[in-house]
Design a protein around this motif. Structure first.
Motif, PDB file in Angstrom:
ATOM      1  N   ARG A 304       0.832  -1.215   0.000  1.00 26.01           N
ATOM      2  CA  ARG A 304       0.000   0.000   0.000  1.00 26.01           C
ATOM      3  C   ARG A 304       0.862   1.259   0.000  1.00 26.01           C
ATOM      4  NH1 ARG A 304      -4.535   0.873   4.162  1.00 26.01           N
ATOM      5  NH2 ARG A 304      -2.661   1.200   5.393  1.00 26.01           N
ATOM      6  N   LEU A 305       0.436   2.225  -0.801  1.00 31.42           N
ATOM      7  CA  LEU A 305       1.213   3.475  -0.882  1.00 31.42           C
ATOM      8  C   LEU A 305       1.346   4.139   0.491  1.00 31.42           C
ATOM      9  CD1 LEU A 305      -0.028   4.974  -4.265  1.00 31.42           C
ATOM     10  CD2 LEU A 305       2.326   4.402  -3.693  1.00 31.42           C
ATOM     11  N   ALA A 306       0.274   4.048   1.296  1.00 32.95           N
ATOM     12  CA  ALA A 306       0.299   4.695   2.610  1.00 32.95           C
ATOM     13  C   ALA A 306       1.444   4.166   3.465  1.00 32.95           C
ATOM     14  CB  ALA A 306      -1.045   4.469   3.317  1.00 32.95           C
ATOM     15  N   ASP A 307       1.846   2.903   3.179  1.00 27.52           N
ATOM     16  CA  ASP A 307       2.896   2.290   3.996  1.00 27.52           C
ATOM     17  C   ASP A 307       4.300   2.557   3.449  1.00 27.52           C
ATOM     18  OD1 ASP A 307       0.846   1.228   5.474  1.00 27.52           O
ATOM     19  OD2 ASP A 307       0.804  -0.650   4.329  1.00 27.52           O
ATOM     20  N   GLN A 308       4.383   3.291   2.351  1.00 31.30           N
ATOM     21  CA  GLN A 308       5.697   3.528   1.725  1.00 31.30           C
ATOM     22  C   GLN A 308       6.323   4.814   2.284  1.00 31.30           C
ATOM     23  OE1 GLN A 308       6.750   1.240  -0.628  1.00 31.30           O
ATOM     24  NE2 GLN A 308       4.784   0.176  -0.425  1.00 31.30           N
ATOM     25  N   SER A 309       7.535   4.665   2.808  1.00 33.30           N
ATOM     26  CA  SER A 309       8.255   5.869   3.274  1.00 33.30           C
ATOM     27  C   SER A 309       8.727   6.667   2.062  1.00 33.30           C
ATOM     28  CB  SER A 309       9.478   5.440   4.101  1.00 33.30           C
ATOM     29  OG  SER A 309      10.364   4.716   3.243  1.00 33.30           O
ATOM     30  N   ASP A 310       9.178   7.902   2.279  1.00 42.42           N
ATOM     31  CA  ASP A 310       9.748   8.695   1.181  1.00 42.42           C
ATOM     32  C   ASP A 310      10.918   7.947   0.550  1.00 42.42           C
ATOM     33  OD1 ASP A 310       7.926  10.655   1.589  1.00 42.42           O
ATOM     34  OD2 ASP A 310       9.353  12.145   2.391  1.00 42.42           O
ATOM     35  N   LYS A 311      11.686   7.250   1.409  1.00 44.96           N
ATOM     36  CA  LYS A 311      12.856   6.517   0.908  1.00 44.96           C
ATOM     37  C   LYS A 311      12.409   5.379  -0.013  1.00 44.96           C
ATOM     38  CE  LYS A 311      16.974   4.415   2.763  1.00 44.96           C
ATOM     39  NZ  LYS A 311      17.508   3.737   3.919  1.00 44.96           N
ATOM     40  N   ALA A 312      11.328   4.709   0.379  1.00 49.10           N
ATOM     41  CA  ALA A 312      10.828   3.591  -0.450  1.00 49.10           C
ATOM     42  C   ALA A 312      10.321   4.125  -1.788  1.00 49.10           C
ATOM     43  CB  ALA A 312       9.728   2.848   0.293  1.00 49.10           C
ATOM     44  N   LEU A 313       9.653   5.304  -1.736  1.00 48.33           N
ATOM     45  CA  LEU A 313       9.168   5.874  -3.010  1.00 48.33           C
ATOM     46  C   LEU A 313      10.348   6.320  -3.882  1.00 48.33           C
ATOM     47  CD1 LEU A 313       5.963   7.979  -2.243  1.00 48.33           C
ATOM     48  CD2 LEU A 313       6.178   5.584  -2.898  1.00 48.33           C
ATOM     49  N   ALA A 314      11.384   6.840  -3.239  1.00 46.78           N
ATOM     50  CA  ALA A 314      12.572   7.262  -4.014  1.00 46.78           C
ATOM     51  C   ALA A 314      13.201   6.046  -4.682  1.00 46.78           C
ATOM     52  CB  ALA A 314      13.581   7.953  -3.090  1.00 46.78           C
ATOM     53  N   LYS A 315      13.190   4.911  -3.986  1.00 52.23           N
ATOM     54  CA  LYS A 315      13.748   3.680  -4.573  1.00 52.23           C
ATOM     55  C   LYS A 315      12.924   3.267  -5.802  1.00 52.23           C
ATOM     56  CE  LYS A 315      14.522  -1.182  -3.495  1.00 52.23           C
ATOM     57  NZ  LYS A 315      14.179  -2.291  -2.613  1.00 52.23           N
ATOM     58  N   ALA A 316      11.596   3.389  -5.664  1.00 56.13           N
ATOM     59  CA  ALA A 316      10.715   3.032  -6.791  1.00 56.13           C
ATOM     60  C   ALA A 316      10.952   3.990  -7.970  1.00 56.13           C
ATOM     61  CB  ALA A 316       9.252   3.083  -6.348  1.00 56.13           C
ATOM     62  N   ALA A 317      11.107   5.286  -7.636  1.00 54.29           N
ATOM     63  CA  ALA A 317      11.324   6.286  -8.701  1.00 54.29           C
ATOM     64  C   ALA A 317      12.632   6.007  -9.430  1.00 54.29           C
ATOM     65  CB  ALA A 317      11.335   7.691  -8.099  1.00 54.29           C
ATOM     66  N   ASP A 318      13.653   5.650  -8.639  1.00 52.75           N
ATOM     67  CA  ASP A 318      14.963   5.329  -9.244  1.00 52.75           C
ATOM     68  C   ASP A 318      14.869   4.096 -10.146  1.00 52.75           C
ATOM     69  OD1 ASP A 318      16.573   7.319  -8.506  1.00 52.75           O
ATOM     70  OD2 ASP A 318      17.866   6.136  -7.181  1.00 52.75           O
ATOM     71  N   ALA A 319      14.046   3.140  -9.728  1.00 52.51           N
ATOM     72  CA  ALA A 319      13.917   1.904 -10.514  1.00 52.51           C
ATOM     73  C   ALA A 319      13.404   2.222 -11.917  1.00 52.51           C
ATOM     74  CB  ALA A 319      12.976   0.933  -9.812  1.00 52.51           C
ATOM     75  N   ILE A 320      12.595   3.286 -12.020  1.00 48.30           N
ATOM     76  CA  ILE A 320      12.055   3.672 -13.329  1.00 48.30           C
ATOM     77  C   ILE A 320      12.963   4.668 -14.039  1.00 48.30           C
ATOM     78  CG2 ILE A 320      10.178   4.976 -14.425  1.00 48.30           C
ATOM     79  CD1 ILE A 320       8.241   3.613 -12.626  1.00 48.30           C
ATOM     80  N   ALA A 321      13.446   5.645 -13.301  1.00 46.60           N
ATOM     81  CA  ALA A 321      14.171   6.747 -13.952  1.00 46.60           C
ATOM     82  C   ALA A 321      15.674   6.509 -14.031  1.00 46.60           C
ATOM     83  CB  ALA A 321      13.892   8.056 -13.218  1.00 46.60           C
ATOM     84  N   ARG A 322      16.168   5.550 -13.273  1.00 50.36           N
ATOM     85  CA  ARG A 322      17.620   5.283 -13.302  1.00 50.36           C
ATOM     86  C   ARG A 322      17.868   3.781 -13.267  1.00 50.36           C
ATOM     87  NH1 ARG A 322      21.819   7.659 -12.014  1.00 50.36           N
ATOM     88  NH2 ARG A 322      22.284   6.233 -10.310  1.00 50.36           N
ATOM     89  N   TRP A 323      17.282   3.090 -14.244  1.00 50.01           N
ATOM     90  CA  TRP A 323      17.480   1.633 -14.327  1.00 50.01           C
ATOM     91  C   TRP A 323      18.884   1.408 -14.889  1.00 50.01           C
ATOM     92  CZ3 TRP A 323      15.468  -1.929 -18.742  1.00 50.01           C
ATOM     93  CH2 TRP A 323      15.767  -3.265 -18.447  1.00 50.01           C
ATOM     94  N   ILE A 324      19.745   0.820 -14.058  1.00 51.34           N
ATOM     95  CA  ILE A 324      21.129   0.602 -14.503  1.00 51.34           C
ATOM     96  C   ILE A 324      21.244  -0.820 -15.066  1.00 51.34           C
ATOM     97  CG2 ILE A 324      23.554   0.513 -13.754  1.00 51.34           C
ATOM     98  CD1 ILE A 324      22.724   2.663 -11.651  1.00 51.34           C
ATOM     99  N   VAL A 325      21.605  -0.904 -16.328  1.00 46.93           N
ATOM    100  CA  VAL A 325      21.624  -2.188 -17.025  1.00 46.93           C
ATOM    101  C   VAL A 325      23.050  -2.494 -17.469  1.00 46.93           C
ATOM    102  CG1 VAL A 325      20.482  -3.541 -18.825  1.00 46.93           C
ATOM    103  CG2 VAL A 325      19.472  -1.392 -18.078  1.00 46.93           C
ATOM    104  N   LYS A 326      23.425  -3.764 -17.328  1.00 48.13           N
ATOM    105  CA  LYS A 326      24.754  -4.164 -17.809  1.00 48.13           C
ATOM    106  C   LYS A 326      24.581  -5.185 -18.935  1.00 48.13           C
ATOM    107  CE  LYS A 326      29.289  -5.395 -16.125  1.00 48.13           C
ATOM    108  NZ  LYS A 326      30.115  -5.679 -14.982  1.00 48.13           N
ATOM    109  N   PRO A 327      24.556  -4.698 -20.187  1.00 51.11           N
ATOM    110  CA  PRO A 327      24.445  -5.666 -21.294  1.00 51.11           C
ATOM    111  C   PRO A 327      25.696  -6.542 -21.306  1.00 51.11           C
ATOM    112  CG  PRO A 327      24.078  -3.399 -22.039  1.00 51.11           C
ATOM    113  CD  PRO A 327      24.656  -3.322 -20.666  1.00 51.11           C
TER     114      PRO A 327
END
Ligand code: FAD
Length: 393
Positions: A304-327
């Motif tokens: 649930r979003l209500a249970d997500q800390s700012d840090k958890a949301l930042a982690k989710a945002a990074d997963a989308i905006a800074r996906w680091i891939v090693k081909p």
């Protein structure tokens, strides 16, 4: 049959044809030899069959080379406007797609017909389906042994391109010629090529094949914003092809899967407005559903979003905006649109494309260590370098 010409051009591709036309217009006797049965096969398959023949934003920053200044002179002397003028004089319908890319409205064959028509007017002769077995310079002329007999020429122009797409006759022949004359070659490697994942990531992303998103893909300070496509083997699409020219084995790339959105701000707003919504549902509003599920699983996101800390949301945002891939690699020459590296530009005059060490020997087009970005730049280099050599050969 033995013959003697002023200018012998090896390779009836974009650069070779342009050079032949220009040299022929100067009254030089010109013969073009190609081992393929048909000229300009790469033009035919280019741009998805519609040939992205130039780019109106062409500038030296769109090219990679050990010497980024080398291409400046030729590109200045033969511009996208010059080629466009030629296209229009042949009444070929064209359109601008995106980012300054000019395409034929109809088939790429129109560009091949244009070049062959101009070559005919300039009295250029062709010897197709002809193999070259030896090249030497026993005196002040070159001697080229071919399957149809020897040919002597005052100027020899190597326009045999790079080894990408071997199934249509591409070879590394030009590099062998350079080495034969003691010229330096910068190690070639495939570019503008899809990147591949290791088996574990391939298994996790297989079901995403076919999904495409607008993305920003970065490698160090270099970044491209264009489409990104998941494939069965890894990543493709224009943004990934572009970055592949900068990527080296062992490097990572960073992908922003939602470049128009400040993902963290957006998630915070949703948390406030719909606290009972699951984080995965919120992510699926930002990305195609299957992709959102993959991102959530990869980073262990959910709840649930209500249970997500700012840090958890930042982690989710990074997963989308800074996906680091090693081909782990690329699809190689089999699918690469171009080849990086090639004849070291230190060996060539940027004015004429003639080698400094062997008088009368020229290299033009993709065989030279000048490689363009995706979007019509590689043909512009072929036209410009072919035009430059055609004024002097
Ligand atoms: P080429 O066009 O490759 O010509 C080389 C010629 O040399 C060929 O005819 C070949 O048969 C001949 N040859 C090779 N070896 C020998 C030998 N041993 N003996 C005799 N002849 C030989 N660039 C763009 O700017 N826009 C696009 O839309 C675009 N689309 C592309 C799509 C695909 C699928 C590919 C593979 C490339 C695309 N490119 C595009 C890149 C572009 O096609 C090349 O950069 C360009 O063709 C290079 O021109 P060139 O004359 O140097 O070499």
């Amino acid at each position: 049959m033995s013959q003697t010409v002023d200018v012998l051009i090896l390779g009836a591709g974009a650069a070779g044809l342009m050079c032949a036309i220009e040299a022929g217009k100067r009254g030089r006797s010109v013969l073009v030899i190609d081992h393929a049965r048909r000229p300009a096969e790469k033009i035919r398959i280019s741009g998805g069959g519609r040939c992205n023949f130039t780019n109106i934003h062409c500038s030296p920053v769109n090219f990679l080379s050990a010497n980024p200044r080398f291409a400046v002179s030729a590109l200045k002397r033969y511009t996208p406007a010059d080629f466009l003028k030629l296209v229009e004089s042949h009444r070929i319908a064209w359109h601008e797609k995106t980012l300054g890319q000019l395409f034929c409205d109809d088939r790429s064959q129109a560009i091949i017909d244009l070049l062959l028509g101009e070559a005919e007017r300039a009295r250029v002769r062709f010897s197709l389906a002809t193999a070259v077995s030896d090249i030497s310079k026993p005196d002040d002329r070159f001697l080229v042994e071919t399957s149809t007999g020897p040919c002597r020429a005052t100027s020899l122009v190597i326009a045999t391109g790079g080894p990408s797409i071997p199934k249509i006759g591409a070879t590394g022949f030009g590099y062998d010629v350079a080495r034969r004359f003691g010229l330096k070659v910068i190690s070639p490697r495939p570019a503008l090529v899809p990147l591949t994942f290791d088996e574990a990531l391939r298994d996790r992303t297989k079901h995403l094949a076919g999904i495409s998103v607008d993305a920003v893909v970065s490698h160090g300070k270099t970044r491209f914003r264009e489409g990104l496509l998941f494939t069965h083997r890894g990543l493709s699409g224009p943004s990934v092809l572009q970055i592949s020219s900068y990527w080296q084995p062992g490097d990572t790339i960073t992908v922003n899967l939602s470049p128009d959105e400040n993902v963290l701000d957006r998630l915070k707003v949703v948390r406030k407005e719909q606290p009972r919504q699951d984080l995965r549902t919120a992510l699926a509003d930002l990305l195609p559903k299957r992709l959102a599920q993959f991102v959530a699983e990869l980073h262990g996101l959910g709840g649930r979003l209500a249970d997500q800390s700012d840090k958890a949301l930042a982690k989710a945002a990074d997963a989308i905006a800074r996906w680091i891939v090693k081909p782990v690699g690329s699809e190689g020459y089999r699918t690469a649109e171009v080849t990086l590296g090639g004849i070291d530009t230190d060996e060539l005059s940027s004015k004429t494309m003639e080698t400094r060490r062997v008088s009368g020997l020229y290299f033009i087009g993709e065989v030279v260590d000048v490689t363009g970005h995706l979007g019509g730049y590689n043909f512009q280099w072929a036209w410009a370098s072919g035009h430059a050599a055609g004024q002097f050969a």
